[in-house]
Structure formats: structure tokens, C-alpha cells
Design a protein around this motif. Structure first.
Motif, mmCIF file in Angstrom:
data_model
loop_
_atom_site.group_PDB
_atom_site.id
_atom_site.type_symbol
_atom_site.label_atom_id
_atom_site.label_comp_id
_atom_site.label_asym_id
_atom_site.label_seq_id
_atom_site.Cartn_x
_atom_site.Cartn_y
_atom_site.Cartn_z
ATOM 1 N N LEU A 63 1.121 -0.530 0.312
ATOM 2 C CA LEU A 63 0.303 0.215 -0.218
ATOM 3 C C LEU A 63 0.938 1.288 0.153
ATOM 4 C CD1 LEU A 63 -1.529 -2.374 0.672
ATOM 5 C CD2 LEU A 63 -3.371 -0.781 2.328
ATOM 6 N N ASP A 64 -0.025 1.786 -0.811
ATOM 7 C CA ASP A 64 1.176 3.205 -0.968
ATOM 8 C C ASP A 64 1.561 4.660 -0.138
ATOM 9 O OD1 ASP A 64 -1.208 4.228 -1.229
ATOM 10 O OD2 ASP A 64 -0.580 5.451 -3.193
ATOM 11 N N GLY A 65 0.039 4.391 1.392
ATOM 12 C CA GLY A 65 0.023 5.581 1.834
ATOM 13 C C GLY A 65 -0.351 7.225 1.078
ATOM 14 N N MET A 66 -0.920 6.196 0.446
ATOM 15 C CA MET A 66 -2.624 8.076 -0.074
ATOM 16 C C MET A 66 -3.162 7.305 -0.203
ATOM 17 S SD MET A 66 0.874 10.013 -0.497
ATOM 18 C CE MET A 66 0.001 11.201 -1.461
ATOM 19 N N GLY A 67 -3.838 6.514 0.379
ATOM 20 C CA GLY A 67 -5.381 6.333 0.876
ATOM 21 C C GLY A 67 -5.427 4.672 -0.154
ATOM 22 N N GLU A 68 -4.815 4.097 -0.424
ATOM 23 C CA GLU A 68 -4.368 2.433 -0.813
ATOM 24 C C GLU A 68 -5.240 2.006 0.890
ATOM 25 O OE1 GLU A 68 -2.245 2.462 -5.111
ATOM 26 O OE2 GLU A 68 -1.191 1.365 -2.871
ATOM 27 N N SER A 69 -5.829 0.782 0.273
ATOM 28 C CA SER A 69 -6.549 -0.130 1.406
ATOM 29 C C SER A 69 -7.333 -1.113 1.112
ATOM 30 C CB SER A 69 -7.774 0.818 2.285
ATOM 31 O OG SER A 69 -8.791 0.925 1.568
ATOM 32 N N ILE A 70 -7.614 -1.845 2.128
ATOM 33 C CA ILE A 70 -7.531 -3.808 1.873
ATOM 34 C C ILE A 70 -9.216 -3.582 2.317
ATOM 35 C CG2 ILE A 70 -7.430 -5.810 1.950
ATOM 36 C CD1 ILE A 70 -4.267 -5.209 2.021
ATOM 37 N N VAL A 71 -10.036 -4.039 2.144
ATOM 38 C CA VAL A 71 -11.827 -3.937 2.443
ATOM 39 C C VAL A 71 -12.110 -5.123 2.494
ATOM 40 C CG1 VAL A 71 -13.872 -3.016 2.779
ATOM 41 C CG2 VAL A 71 -11.647 -1.382 2.145
ATOM 42 N N PHE A 72 -12.478 -5.882 3.872
ATOM 43 C CA PHE A 72 -12.754 -7.022 3.740
ATOM 44 C C PHE A 72 -14.474 -6.718 4.176
ATOM 45 C CE2 PHE A 72 -8.528 -7.078 5.576
ATOM 46 C CZ PHE A 72 -8.127 -8.057 5.080
ATOM 47 N N PRO A 73 -15.199 -7.809 3.595
ATOM 48 C CA PRO A 73 -16.687 -7.457 3.870
ATOM 49 C C PRO A 73 -17.348 -7.645 5.100
ATOM 50 C CG PRO A 73 -16.009 -10.090 3.347
ATOM 51 C CD PRO A 73 -15.266 -9.502 3.408
ATOM 52 N N PRO A 74 -18.359 -6.609 5.632
ATOM 53 C CA PRO A 74 -18.856 -6.867 6.781
ATOM 54 C C PRO A 74 -19.960 -8.399 7.600
ATOM 55 C CG PRO A 74 -20.779 -5.772 4.544
ATOM 56 C CD PRO A 74 -18.993 -5.958 4.662
ATOM 57 N N GLU A 75 -20.059 -8.979 6.263
ATOM 58 C CA GLU A 75 -20.082 -10.361 6.582
ATOM 59 C C GLU A 75 -19.392 -10.956 7.575
ATOM 60 O OE1 GLU A 75 -22.216 -8.991 3.268
ATOM 61 O OE2 GLU A 75 -20.667 -9.191 4.238
ATOM 62 N N LEU A 76 -18.141 -10.640 7.740
ATOM 63 C CA LEU A 76 -17.143 -10.872 8.349
ATOM 64 C C LEU A 76 -17.657 -11.042 10.263
ATOM 65 C CD1 LEU A 76 -13.483 -10.345 7.042
ATOM 66 C CD2 LEU A 76 -14.532 -12.792 7.396
ATOM 67 N N SER A 77 -17.563 -9.468 10.346
ATOM 68 C CA SER A 77 -18.844 -9.778 11.917
ATOM 69 C C SER A 77 -18.719 -11.151 12.493
ATOM 70 C CB SER A 77 -19.458 -8.646 11.485
ATOM 71 O OG SER A 77 -20.676 -8.388 11.325
ATOM 72 N N GLN A 78 -19.833 -11.823 11.625
ATOM 73 C CA GLN A 78 -20.321 -13.564 12.511
ATOM 74 C C GLN A 78 -19.387 -13.839 13.264
ATOM 75 O OE1 GLN A 78 -24.033 -13.728 12.914
ATOM 76 N NE2 GLN A 78 -23.755 -11.904 12.030
ATOM 77 N N ILE A 79 -17.718 -14.253 12.728
ATOM 78 C CA ILE A 79 -16.735 -14.656 13.470
ATOM 79 C C ILE A 79 -16.491 -14.340 14.371
ATOM 80 C CG2 ILE A 79 -14.549 -14.981 12.619
ATOM 81 C CD1 ILE A 79 -15.032 -15.067 9.888
ATOM 82 N N PHE A 80 -16.727 -12.889 15.092
ATOM 83 C CA PHE A 80 -15.975 -12.535 15.642
ATOM 84 C C PHE A 80 -17.002 -12.028 16.785
ATOM 85 C CE2 PHE A 80 -12.942 -10.366 11.849
ATOM 86 C CZ PHE A 80 -12.525 -10.974 12.997
ATOM 87 N N LEU A 81 -18.172 -12.582 16.756
ATOM 88 C CA LEU A 81 -19.186 -12.899 17.709
ATOM 89 C C LEU A 81 -18.758 -14.268 19.164
ATOM 90 C CD1 LEU A 81 -22.183 -12.906 15.820
ATOM 91 C CD2 LEU A 81 -21.077 -11.014 17.194
#
Length: 399
Positions: A63-81
Motif C-alpha cells: 500500500l502506498d500510504g496515499m489512500g490505498e486500502s484492503i477492505v473486507f466484507p461486513p459479513e465477517l462480523s459473525q466470526i467475531f461473535l
């Protein structure tokens, strides 16, 4: 390449107590791929023109430090329950501002918060977890002097444990679980709460895995990739013998050994060392992003000047299958003319190992079954230079 395949296979297939610990979701990032390893609906997305570069196993995302990002789906929230493990490697380039590494939130407040930031002024990581303002928790840890780091967060019941490079650095004990909002997204360098004094992530990310369980510390040790460091343990050899120095996963190509005496190839990351005297070998590796230092001690025993009392027995060993310090035995076998007896007992006095050979070693088992961690007592009767000697001591079996 062969070493990478072997380490990757170990990471995926090692078993502990008959239970396989494998990721529920695995993002390898090879070829800029952010798919979820077969889990439907859990693929990630890249924001910006993220590059694929050398990684610890295959490729990593830079990532270049200029706004590039890796976004994961909100459905992952179920794993953290429930119980979980979040585990990944990262390497930060030279930055001068507070850096957003990981966030899991949907707004700029302390509700359902998970955040990992880097503070360059003190070279520190800040991990934050919060259900709300009253339940805010944080841990600060100084980063060691190396390029790649392993971040691991586990939840076991209501115990949240933070590991950095396999070392436990802090524990959260909240009154209740810290759920992630179903509308929140987990992201590398994609926090919805980046103030003007905070920068997006500049660096690399690799091997991003999520488990639906709290993995064990033994599992972490066995799956560690040892980035940019010597794997070979401190070793004792006899004069004239050699040691193969093994190095972990790295993308660094510039190598500088100190000293170079006794090395067959001082330009190699994995030379063969044949020192004439006990030597501490230090290596500095570097690339265009950063530099790392690592070292190993090789002790040389002269057979013409040995001490009959010194069997060079380790005080602890870890029979966990990683081929590092897996067995307990006599290192200084040269001094022994004959072993009269060598046996090991548990704390109740039960004999768990017995031999009359100086080359035999104990793997921490009895009748084919692994014994529990703890302190074990050994007794060794042997002859050296025509005289009898008796050695009694203890060794710690680690998991």
C-alpha cells in the motif's frame, strides 16, 4: 521456493492434540488476489492501484500510504461473535506520522471498536478494543528492530490476547464480549476515522488469516515464518565440525555477515559455518524499504581441552515438531567413554526415558504418548578419562 512450500505446508497441516487448526478465512494476497480461500461471500476488495510485491509466502500487497486500502466484507462480523483468531504479517516503511494499520468500525466513536495504529515517534503499536466508552481497552507495545512483524489477536471466552511476533504482550478481560457491528467493515488502511494528523498505511501486508477459535501458543510457534531472522538455534559443536545456518522467510537481498571467518559463502543468507573458536555470527539484511539484524552463537569445544563435568545439557526443550530444540540429550558426547545409566523421571518418580547410549535423546514422550509440560529429573552415570561421574539435574519440557 522449496523452503516456502515446506513452511506453508507445516502452517496448514500441523496437528495439536488431534485437532487441526486451519484458517476459516485465508487471504494469501498472491497475484493481488483478495479472495477468501473458498468461503462464499467473504472476498475482500482493493481500493486503489495496490501493487503485488515479494511476500513471505509468495506475494504480498504493498500500500502506498496515499489512500490505498484492503477492505473486507461486513459479513465477517459473525466470526467475531465467538472465539476467534485474527493473524497477519505486516511491514511498515519509513513513516513520520501516526499510521492506520487495521480498523474494524463504521464510524468515528468508541462503539464496537477494533483498531491497530503505529506511532513512529516512540516506535510503538497501539491496539484498541472497545464495546463503548466505558469498555475501552488499549495495549501499547514497542516494535522490535526488524522489517516484518506478526500481529495476532485471539479471543478465548472473554479473554482477548494480543501477540506480537508470537510473544504475548497483553490481555484484555472485559466484562462481556466486544461485538463488531454488522454494518462495520474491517480494513487495512481504510479506517472511517483518520484525522488529519494520521496517515494511511505505507508498507506491505501478507498471510491474512482468520480462525473460528483461539489458536494455541504452540500453533503460533510452529507456523511462524521467522521473517528476516536466523532460525538456527545457538549451537555447540566440536572443533572441525560445521553448522548449516538456516534463515527464515525474507525479501531482502543485501547480506552482510560479521565476522566472515569460518563461513563458506559470506554473501549467502544460509552459509555453512566452520568456526575454529566460539563465535557470535551477526547478519544484517536489507532492501530498499528497511534493514534487519539477527545473530547466532556457535560454541566450539576443543576435544583436547574438555571438562569431564560439562555434558552441555539444555535446561529446556520444546518437542513440538518444528525441528528446533525438539529433543533433550547430551551435547558434549565426545567426553563420554561409557554411559552406565541415563534415565529421566517425572515429578512422581516414574521413569519415562532410559538409555545406555550417549547419542540417544528424549522426545518428550512415554510409550508413544506426549507427556505434559513440566519439570523432569535426569540422572546420568558415566565414565570420562578413566573416572566415574554422576550428573543429576532437571529439564523443563515446554509445550
Amino acid at each position: 521456493m522449496i523452503k516456502k512450500l515446506i513452511i506453508g505446508a507445516i502452517a496448514l497441516f500441523l496437528h495439536f492434540g488431534g485437532h487441526a487448526q486451519t484458517p476459516f478465512v485465508s487471504y494469501s494476497f498472491d497475484g493481488c488476489d483478495v479472495s477468501s480461500g473458498g468461503q462464499v461471500g467473504l472476498d475482500g476488495k482493493l481500493q486503489g492501484s495496490v501493487d503485488c510485491v515479494c511476500g513471505l509466502l509468495g506475494e504480498s500487497l504493498e500500500l502506498d500510504g496515499m489512500g490505498e486500502s484492503i477492505v473486507f466484507p461486513p459479513e465477517l462480523s459473525q466470526i467475531f461473535l465467538d472465539d476467534f483468531t485474527l493473524d497477519f504479517y505486516f511491514s511498515i516503511d519509513n513513516v513520520t506520522e501516526v499510521t492506520d494499520i487495521l480498523s474494524y468500525r463504521n464510524q468515528c466513536n468508541t462503539d464496537s471498536l477494533m483498531s491497530l495504529k503505529y506511532y513512529p515517534g516512540n516506535n510503538e503499536l497501539l491496539l484498541e478494543l472497545a464495546k463503548n466508552i466505558a469498555g475501552y481497552k488499549s495495549i501499547v507495545v514497542t516494535l522490535p528492530d526488524r522489517c516484518w512483524h506478526r500481529f495476532t489477536l485471539t479471543r478465548n471466552a472473554l479473554v482477548y490476547t494480543f501477540y506480537l511476533n508470537n510473544k504475548k504482550v497483553g490481555t484484555f478481560l472485559p466484562d462481556e464480549q466486544i461485538p463488531m457491528s454488522p454494518s462495520a467493515q474491517m480494513a487495512i488502511s481504510g479506517s472511517p476515522c483518520q484525522p488529519v494528523t494520521e496517515s494511511p498505511f505505507l508498507g506491505r501486508v501478507d498471510e491474512f488469516n482468520i480462525y473460528k477459535e483461539a489458536v494455541s501458543e504452540a500453533f503460533l510457534r510452529n507456523t511462524y515464518l521467522h521473517p528476516d531472522e536466523i532460525i538456527t538455534n545457538d549451537t555447540t559443536i566440536f572443533l572441525g565440525e560445521s553448522v548449516d545456518i538456516i534463515f527464515g522467510q525474507t525479501c531482502q537481498s543485501l547480506v552482510a555477515w560479521t565476522p566472515t571467518d569460518g563461513l563458506d559463502d559470506p554473501n549467502s543468507l544460509e552459509p555453512i559455518a566452520t568456526p575454529l573458536i566460539s563465535t557470535k555470527y551477526k547478519v544484517k539484511t536489507s532492501d530498499s524499504n528497511c534493514a534487519s539484524d539477527s545473530e547466532v552463537d556457535i560454541f566450539v569445544v576443543d576435544p583436547d581441552a574438555f571438562d569431564c563435568n560439562d555434558l552441555l545439557l539444555p535446561s529446556a526443550f520444546t518437542p513440538n515438531g518444528d525441528q528446533l530444540n525438539d529433543r533433550f540429550g547430551i551435547s558434549n558426547r565426545f567426553i563420554i567413554q561409557k554411559i552406565e545409566l541415563f534415565y529421566i523421571m517425572d515429578k512422581w518418580g516414574n521413569k519415562v526415558f532410559e538409555t545406555t547410549s550417549a547419542s540417544d535423546t528424549w522426545d518428550g514422550t512415554y510409550n508413544g504418548k506426549r507427556l505434559p509440560p513440566g519439570t523432569y529429573t535426569y540422572i546420568i552415570n558415566y565414565s570420562c578419562q578413566g573416572s566415574g561421574f554422576n550428573k543429576i539435574g532437571t529439564v523443563v519440557l515446554l509445550s
